[in-house]
Design a protein around this motif. Sequence first.
Motif, PDB file in Angstrom:
ATOM      1  N   ARG A  13       0.853  -1.191   0.000  1.00 54.44           N
ATOM      2  CA  ARG A  13       0.000   0.000   0.000  1.00 54.44           C
ATOM      3  C   ARG A  13       0.887   1.238   0.000  1.00 54.44           C
ATOM      4  O   ARG A  13       1.768   1.382   0.844  1.00 54.44           O
ATOM      5  CB  ARG A  13      -0.907  -0.021   1.222  1.00 54.44           C
ATOM      6  N   ILE A  14       0.610   2.138  -0.944  1.00 55.28           N
ATOM      7  CA  ILE A  14       1.381   3.371  -1.018  1.00 55.28           C
ATOM      8  C   ILE A  14       0.608   4.510  -0.368  1.00 55.28           C
ATOM      9  O   ILE A  14      -0.496   4.319   0.130  1.00 55.28           O
ATOM     10  CB  ILE A  14       1.782   3.695  -2.481  1.00 55.28           C
ATOM     11  N   PHE A  15       1.184   5.700  -0.365  1.00 56.14           N
ATOM     12  CA  PHE A  15       0.703   6.832   0.420  1.00 56.14           C
ATOM     13  C   PHE A  15      -0.758   7.211   0.203  1.00 56.14           C
ATOM     14  O   PHE A  15      -1.406   7.694   1.111  1.00 56.14           O
ATOM     15  CB  PHE A  15       1.590   8.061   0.160  1.00 56.14           C
ATOM     16  N   ASP A  16      -1.287   6.990  -1.001  1.00 52.30           N
ATOM     17  CA  ASP A  16      -2.664   7.408  -1.264  1.00 52.30           C
ATOM     18  C   ASP A  16      -3.681   6.282  -1.109  1.00 52.30           C
ATOM     19  O   ASP A  16      -4.849   6.440  -1.443  1.00 52.30           O
ATOM     20  CB  ASP A  16      -2.783   8.031  -2.660  1.00 52.30           C
ATOM     21  N   GLY A  17      -3.249   5.130  -0.597  1.00 56.25           N
ATOM     22  CA  GLY A  17      -4.152   4.010  -0.372  1.00 56.25           C
ATOM     23  C   GLY A  17      -4.216   3.021  -1.524  1.00 56.25           C
ATOM     24  O   GLY A  17      -4.916   2.014  -1.435  1.00 56.25           O
ATOM     25  N   THR A  18      -3.495   3.277  -2.601  1.00 57.57           N
ATOM     26  CA  THR A  18      -3.454   2.376  -3.746  1.00 57.57           C
ATOM     27  C   THR A  18      -2.577   1.178  -3.420  1.00 57.57           C
ATOM     28  O   THR A  18      -1.528   1.316  -2.806  1.00 57.57           O
ATOM     29  CB  THR A  18      -2.874   3.107  -4.983  1.00 57.57           C
ATOM     30  N   ASP A  19      -3.015  -0.009  -3.832  1.00 57.37           N
ATOM     31  CA  ASP A  19      -2.223  -1.230  -3.638  1.00 57.37           C
ATOM     32  C   ASP A  19      -1.498  -1.576  -4.928  1.00 57.37           C
ATOM     33  O   ASP A  19      -2.080  -1.527  -6.012  1.00 57.37           O
ATOM     34  CB  ASP A  19      -3.125  -2.403  -3.235  1.00 57.37           C
ATOM     35  N   ALA A  40       9.893  -0.917 -10.234  1.00 56.87           N
ATOM     36  CA  ALA A  40       9.553  -1.181 -11.635  1.00 56.87           C
ATOM     37  C   ALA A  40       8.044  -1.091 -11.875  1.00 56.87           C
ATOM     38  O   ALA A  40       7.616  -0.692 -12.960  1.00 56.87           O
ATOM     39  CB  ALA A  40      10.064  -2.561 -12.040  1.00 56.87           C
ATOM     40  N   GLU A  41       7.229  -1.444 -10.877  1.00 56.34           N
ATOM     41  CA  GLU A  41       5.773  -1.447 -11.020  1.00 56.34           C
ATOM     42  C   GLU A  41       5.117  -0.153 -10.541  1.00 56.34           C
ATOM     43  O   GLU A  41       3.893  -0.026 -10.610  1.00 56.34           O
ATOM     44  CB  GLU A  41       5.169  -2.608 -10.216  1.00 56.34           C
ATOM     45  N   TRP A  42       5.899   0.788 -10.039  1.00 53.63           N
ATOM     46  CA  TRP A  42       5.337   2.001  -9.434  1.00 53.63           C
ATOM     47  C   TRP A  42       4.532   2.784 -10.470  1.00 53.63           C
ATOM     48  O   TRP A  42       5.010   3.063 -11.567  1.00 53.63           O
ATOM     49  CB  TRP A  42       6.450   2.882  -8.888  1.00 53.63           C
ATOM     50  N   PRO A  43       3.306   3.184 -10.147  1.00 51.46           N
ATOM     51  CA  PRO A  43       2.492   3.969 -11.085  1.00 51.46           C
ATOM     52  C   PRO A  43       3.117   5.352 -11.309  1.00 51.46           C
ATOM     53  O   PRO A  43       3.334   6.088 -10.349  1.00 51.46           O
ATOM     54  CB  PRO A  43       1.129   4.076 -10.405  1.00 51.46           C
ATOM     55  N   GLN A  44       3.389   5.680 -12.559  1.00 54.21           N
ATOM     56  CA  GLN A  44       4.082   6.930 -12.871  1.00 54.21           C
ATOM     57  C   GLN A  44       3.181   8.160 -12.797  1.00 54.21           C
ATOM     58  O   GLN A  44       3.674   9.280 -12.825  1.00 54.21           O
ATOM     59  CB  GLN A  44       4.713   6.834 -14.258  1.00 54.21           C
ATOM     60  N   ASP A  45       1.870   7.958 -12.682  1.00 52.80           N
ATOM     61  CA  ASP A  45       0.955   9.097 -12.614  1.00 52.80           C
ATOM     62  C   ASP A  45       0.800   9.657 -11.204  1.00 52.80           C
ATOM     63  O   ASP A  45       0.062  10.609 -10.994  1.00 52.80           O
ATOM     64  CB  ASP A  45      -0.412   8.711 -13.177  1.00 52.80           C
ATOM     65  N   SER A  47       1.888  11.580  -7.616  1.00 51.39           N
ATOM     66  CA  SER A  47       2.625  12.805  -7.324  1.00 51.39           C
ATOM     67  C   SER A  47       3.995  12.521  -6.711  1.00 51.39           C
ATOM     68  O   SER A  47       4.913  13.307  -6.872  1.00 51.39           O
ATOM     69  CB  SER A  47       1.811  13.708  -6.398  1.00 51.39           C
ATOM     70  N   VAL A  48       4.126  11.395  -6.023  1.00 55.80           N
ATOM     71  CA  VAL A  48       5.396  11.009  -5.419  1.00 55.80           C
ATOM     72  C   VAL A  48       5.859   9.714  -6.072  1.00 55.80           C
ATOM     73  O   VAL A  48       5.182   8.694  -5.978  1.00 55.80           O
ATOM     74  CB  VAL A  48       5.254  10.814  -3.894  1.00 55.80           C
ATOM     75  N   VAL A  49       7.011   9.777  -6.749  1.00 62.17           N
ATOM     76  CA  VAL A  49       7.561   8.604  -7.421  1.00 62.17           C
ATOM     77  C   VAL A  49       9.001   8.433  -6.937  1.00 62.17           C
ATOM     78  O   VAL A  49       9.816   9.343  -7.068  1.00 62.17           O
ATOM     79  CB  VAL A  49       7.544   8.770  -8.956  1.00 62.17           C
ATOM     80  N   VAL A  92       7.753   6.568   0.849  1.00 64.00           N
ATOM     81  CA  VAL A  92       8.747   7.148  -0.044  1.00 64.00           C
ATOM     82  C   VAL A  92       9.367   8.333   0.668  1.00 64.00           C
ATOM     83  O   VAL A  92       8.675   9.243   1.113  1.00 64.00           O
ATOM     84  CB  VAL A  92       8.121   7.591  -1.377  1.00 64.00           C
ATOM     85  N   GLN A  93      10.670   8.296   0.769  1.00 59.38           N
ATOM     86  CA  GLN A  93      11.399   9.351   1.451  1.00 59.38           C
ATOM     87  C   GLN A  93      12.555   9.782   0.549  1.00 59.38           C
ATOM     88  O   GLN A  93      13.666   9.278   0.666  1.00 59.38           O
ATOM     89  CB  GLN A  93      11.921   8.830   2.792  1.00 59.38           C
ATOM     90  N   PRO A  94      12.301  10.707  -0.389  1.00 58.44           N
ATOM     91  CA  PRO A  94      13.354  11.101  -1.308  1.00 58.44           C
ATOM     92  C   PRO A  94      14.512  11.773  -0.585  1.00 58.44           C
ATOM     93  O   PRO A  94      14.311  12.432   0.437  1.00 58.44           O
ATOM     94  CB  PRO A  94      12.679  12.075  -2.265  1.00 58.44           C
ATOM     95  N   ALA A  95      15.699  11.589  -1.131  1.00 61.84           N
ATOM     96  CA  ALA A  95      16.895  12.186  -0.539  1.00 61.84           C
ATOM     97  C   ALA A  95      16.814  13.702  -0.669  1.00 61.84           C
ATOM     98  O   ALA A  95      16.401  14.238  -1.689  1.00 61.84           O
ATOM     99  CB  ALA A  95      18.137  11.659  -1.237  1.00 61.84           C
TER     100      ALA A  95
END
Length: 119
Positions: A13-19, A40-45, A47-49, A92-95
């Motif tokens: 589960r990612i930040f917006d509740g999407t699995d 590799a499977e992360w949805p590119q649409d 806001s946080v990638v 997700v914690q970008p540098a």
Amino acid sequence: MAEGDENLELKFRIFDGTDIGHATYSSSITVATLKQRLLAEWPQDKSVVPKSVSDMKLIHAGKVLENAKTLAESRVHIGDLPGGVITMHVVVQPAVAKKKTDKNQSEKQKQNLCSCTIL
């Protein structure tokens, strides 16, 4: 060892509740390999990638999983739910670019300097 070969059904589960990444994984897979698959499977649409594996943290049962450990070593198990799906959370914690922060701090310190002289 039968425990090391156990298959686990996981979803992440990612930040917006999407699995994402809903599949069956071997308990001998490492956390770093899981992160590579998720990247590799992360949805590119979204806001946080994440840009790399080091930008992601996997959390299961309130614990951050270490990259070098396998799922079995991290004590990920189904528990009392036969055929249950385990949900892990992905943070997700970008540098943060330190040079920009240091430069901004130096400029702020220069602006806030004052001096008093008593004669």
